[in-house]
Motif scaffolding. Structure first.
Motif, short mmCIF file in Angstrom:
data_model
loop_
_atom_site.label_atom_id
_atom_site.label_comp_id
_atom_site.label_asym_id
_atom_site.label_seq_id
_atom_site.Cartn_x
_atom_site.Cartn_y
_atom_site.Cartn_z
N GLY A 227 -10.00 40.99 58.31
CA GLY A 227 -9.26 41.82 59.24
C GLY A 227 -8.83 41.10 60.50
N LYS A 228 -8.97 39.78 60.52
CA LYS A 228 -8.54 38.99 61.67
C LYS A 228 -7.08 38.62 61.47
N ASN A 229 -6.21 39.59 61.69
CA ASN A 229 -4.81 39.44 61.33
C ASN A 229 -4.10 38.36 62.13
N ALA A 230 -4.32 38.30 63.41
CA ALA A 230 -3.62 37.33 64.25
C ALA A 230 -3.99 35.91 63.85
N GLU A 231 -5.28 35.67 63.63
CA GLU A 231 -5.71 34.33 63.22
C GLU A 231 -5.11 33.96 61.86
N ALA A 232 -5.08 34.93 60.96
CA ALA A 232 -4.50 34.68 59.64
C ALA A 232 -3.01 34.41 59.74
N GLN A 233 -2.31 35.19 60.53
CA GLN A 233 -0.86 35.00 60.71
C GLN A 233 -0.56 33.63 61.31
N ASN A 234 -1.38 33.19 62.23
CA ASN A 234 -1.15 31.89 62.87
C ASN A 234 -1.33 30.73 61.89
N ALA A 235 -2.42 30.79 61.11
CA ALA A 235 -2.66 29.73 60.12
C ALA A 235 -1.56 29.70 59.08
N LEU A 236 -1.15 30.87 58.62
CA LEU A 236 -0.10 30.94 57.61
C LEU A 236 1.21 30.40 58.16
N TYR A 237 1.53 30.75 59.38
CA TYR A 237 2.79 30.32 59.99
C TYR A 237 2.87 28.80 60.09
N THR A 238 1.77 28.16 60.46
CA THR A 238 1.77 26.70 60.61
C THR A 238 2.19 26.02 59.32
N LEU A 239 1.72 26.53 58.19
CA LEU A 239 2.11 25.96 56.90
C LEU A 239 3.49 26.42 56.48
N ALA A 240 3.75 27.72 56.54
CA ALA A 240 4.98 28.28 55.97
C ALA A 240 6.23 27.77 56.68
N ILE A 241 6.18 27.61 58.00
CA ILE A 241 7.37 27.15 58.72
C ILE A 241 7.68 25.70 58.36
N LYS A 242 6.67 24.96 57.94
CA LYS A 242 6.88 23.57 57.52
C LYS A 242 7.63 23.53 56.19
N ARG A 243 7.38 24.49 55.33
CA ARG A 243 8.02 24.53 54.02
C ARG A 243 9.36 25.26 54.05
N ASN A 244 9.48 26.19 54.98
CA ASN A 244 10.68 27.02 55.04
C ASN A 244 11.11 27.18 56.49
N PRO A 245 12.12 26.44 56.93
CA PRO A 245 12.53 26.50 58.34
C PRO A 245 13.02 27.87 58.76
N SER A 246 13.33 28.75 57.82
CA SER A 246 13.78 30.10 58.13
C SER A 246 12.65 31.11 58.15
N TYR A 247 11.44 30.64 57.92
CA TYR A 247 10.30 31.56 57.87
C TYR A 247 10.07 32.22 59.23
N VAL A 248 9.88 33.51 59.22
CA VAL A 248 9.56 34.27 60.42
C VAL A 248 8.08 34.64 60.37
N LYS A 249 7.40 34.39 61.46
CA LYS A 249 5.96 34.64 61.50
C LYS A 249 5.64 36.06 61.04
N SER A 250 4.69 36.17 60.15
CA SER A 250 4.37 37.46 59.56
C SER A 250 3.81 38.43 60.59
N ALA A 251 4.27 39.67 60.49
CA ALA A 251 3.71 40.76 61.30
C ALA A 251 2.89 41.69 60.42
N SER A 252 2.71 41.31 59.16
CA SER A 252 1.97 42.16 58.22
C SER A 252 0.48 42.13 58.55
N THR A 253 -0.21 43.15 58.11
CA THR A 253 -1.65 43.24 58.27
C THR A 253 -2.25 43.74 56.96
N GLY A 254 -3.56 43.67 56.89
CA GLY A 254 -4.27 44.24 55.74
C GLY A 254 -3.83 43.68 54.41
#
Length: 496
Positions: free
Chosen positions: A393-420
């Motif tokens: 349930g640590k959504n912000a920490e999860a979103q941050n870790a995911l963003y670091t990887l995803a933006i590297k693979r996809n320059p159009s990636y928008v940081k996730s606002a999803s939860t749960g």
């Protein structure tokens, strides 16, 4: 001495090598740095050479072409999932596994190899752990060697318990039968320990490995385990145990202690996953060019370009439903061709093309299956950190870790606002596309208690045959090899 059996008391293990007249020394050293068995533990230099030999076992050619150390096991694990697709039977290598026939046969050579291979690693690690104590050398040198051997022993037990036992269930007693725990060179029959006991030993070894490697100097080669790799192993084990706080902690520690390691560029991402110098690789095979394994190589089955009969007739493809979920702007989408027409996919002479075939893995050439192979990458640590935090349930920490990887693979990636659940699903989609072909999918399904579901995709009925396996089905556990049952009457076979 003839020893074809699998487990420590009946294979040619390190301890028996040191006192017997076996023709083959399984405590192998690097081919360019051979030492005699009698001299292995006289000095830390020789013990380090023996440790090199253990790593060499991880990409050695064994009895059959589908038995080439870690690379073959990686293929096994993905063949049992839904994300790797065989468009044809090709020349039949790995097809029985894909159909869940091999893992249900007590006489199948492939499952016997996997069992034998990991206990061979364990036996050699045991000999090194015990033998290095009496070697001439500094305490610091002994600590490094001991730490590497402990990590290998933990790694091998972890692989075995995931395949031959029921999954670890967080919060449960986990008294279901696991595998034999072997932590000594003493030749003896051992029963299956409980899953809880096996994981306790794995964690004990990893904790000790991390302590021993904590102050080690920089390693000479990424083919060797260092502190960050041991921490990454700890994160993997915790993830399998659904111990998400520990998984997140050690994944973060692993990436922070991985000196000189950074996420690769998109150019490197399409370069073939075959070079240990890749900035993202934390641990992997360092394949010496003139010591290739030819048709035993991982790239003889998983690359797009090596001219093996298997690849020419049966190039490996991605599950079409997974492919369809990858954004068009993501570099990973370019690794598969849904049209079967792209000239960017260098098929070998007379090779067939099929929709969704991959070019993730490239061999050295059509005539040479040489290539390095990753065992652990930085991307996986970000994915573990993201998943483990999301499941807490640590959504912000999860979103941050995911963003670091995803933006590297996809320059159009928008940081996730999803939860749960939505955030977890997004992370798992990223994990599936990122780690495709690297040996994770079957064990991911098993640890998460998810069913196998190959429906609605490009799996061919006459090739795959098996499309659904529900959770709790006995097919999630491999059968123990009959040779082991015959040699060790303490082993209780899994239900068949």
């Amino acid at each position: 001495m003839k020893r074809k059996y699998i487990y420590s008391f009946c294979i040619a293990m390190a301890a028996s090598v040191l006192v017997s007249s076996c023709k083959k020394d399984f405590l192998e050293t690097a081919p360019t740095d051979q030492v005699s068995a009698a001299a292995v533990f006289t000095t830390t230099s020789n013990a380090a050479a023996a440790m090199n030999g253990v790593y060499r076992l991880m990409f050695s050619a064994y009895d059959n072409q589908d038995e080439s150390g870690e690379g073959s096991v990686m293929i096994d694990i993905d063949m049992l999932g839904e994300d790797l697709v065989n468009p044809t039977v090709g020349n039949n290598w790995f097809i029985s596994l894909y159909r869940y026939i091999t893992t249900r046969s007590v006489t199948a050579s492939q499952t016997a190899f996997v069992y034998r291979y990991y206990y061979r690693l364990i036996s050699n690690a045991n000999a090194i752990i015990e033998g290095v104590e009496g070697a001439t050398g500094t305490d610091a040198e002994k600590s490094v060697i001991r730490g590497e051997a402990l990590a290998i022993r933990a790694y091998a037990h972890f692989k075995l318990v995931q395949l031959y036992a029921q999954r670890y269930a967080a919060g449960g007693p986990n008294t279901q039968l696991g595998i034999p725990i072997n932590i000594t060179t003493t030749v003896q029959k051992l029963p299956r320990s409980t899953v809880e006991e096996v994981y306790a030993q794995i964690n004990k070894d990893l904790n000790a490995a991390i302590t021993n490697l904590g102050t080690a100097p920089a390693r000479l080669n990424k083919s060797h385990i260092n502190l960050s790799v041991a921490q990454g192993m700890k994160a993997r084990v915790a993830l399998a145990m659904q111990d998400y706080p520990t998984a997140a902690t050690f994944a973060a520690q692993a990436r922070m202690s991985a000196s000189g390691i950074s996420l690769m560029s998109n150019t490197d991402y399409t370069a073939g996953f075959n070079n240990l110098t890749n900035s993202e690789w934390m641990w992997g095979i360092n394949q010496i060019a003139d010591q290739g394994t030819f048709f035993y190589s991982f790239f003889a089955y998983m690359s797009v370009n090596f001219s093996s009969t298997n690849i020419r007739g049966n190039p490996k493809c991605i599950n079409s439903t997974l492919y369809d979920q990858i954004p068009a702007t993501d570099i990973r989408k370019s690794l598969w061709d849904p049209t079967a027409k792209s000239t960017a996919f260098p098929v070998p002479p007379s090779g067939s093309r099929f929709p969704y075939m991959n070019r993730k893995f490239l061999a050295n050439s059509a005539s040479n299956s040489y290539g390095d192979l990753p065992f652990m990458r930085l991307a996986e640590m970000y994915l573990i950190e993201a998943e483990a935090n999301a499941r807490q349930g640590k959504n912000a920490e999860a979103q941050n870790a995911l963003y670091t990887l995803a933006i590297k693979r996809n320059p159009s990636y928008v940081k996730s606002a999803s939860t749960g659940t939505n955030l977890i699903n997004e992370i798992m989609l990223q994990r599936r596309s990122e780690l495709w072909g690297e040996g994770f999918r079957f064990t991911d399904l098993k640890r998460l208690n998810l069913p196998l579901n190959r429906n609605g995709a490009n799996h061919v009925a006459s090739v795959a045959m098996v499309f659904d396996i529900p959770v709790g089905d006995q097919r999630w556990q491999w059968l123990f090899p009959q040779a082991e049952i015959n040699a060790n009457n303490l082993i209780v076979q899994n239900p068949n």
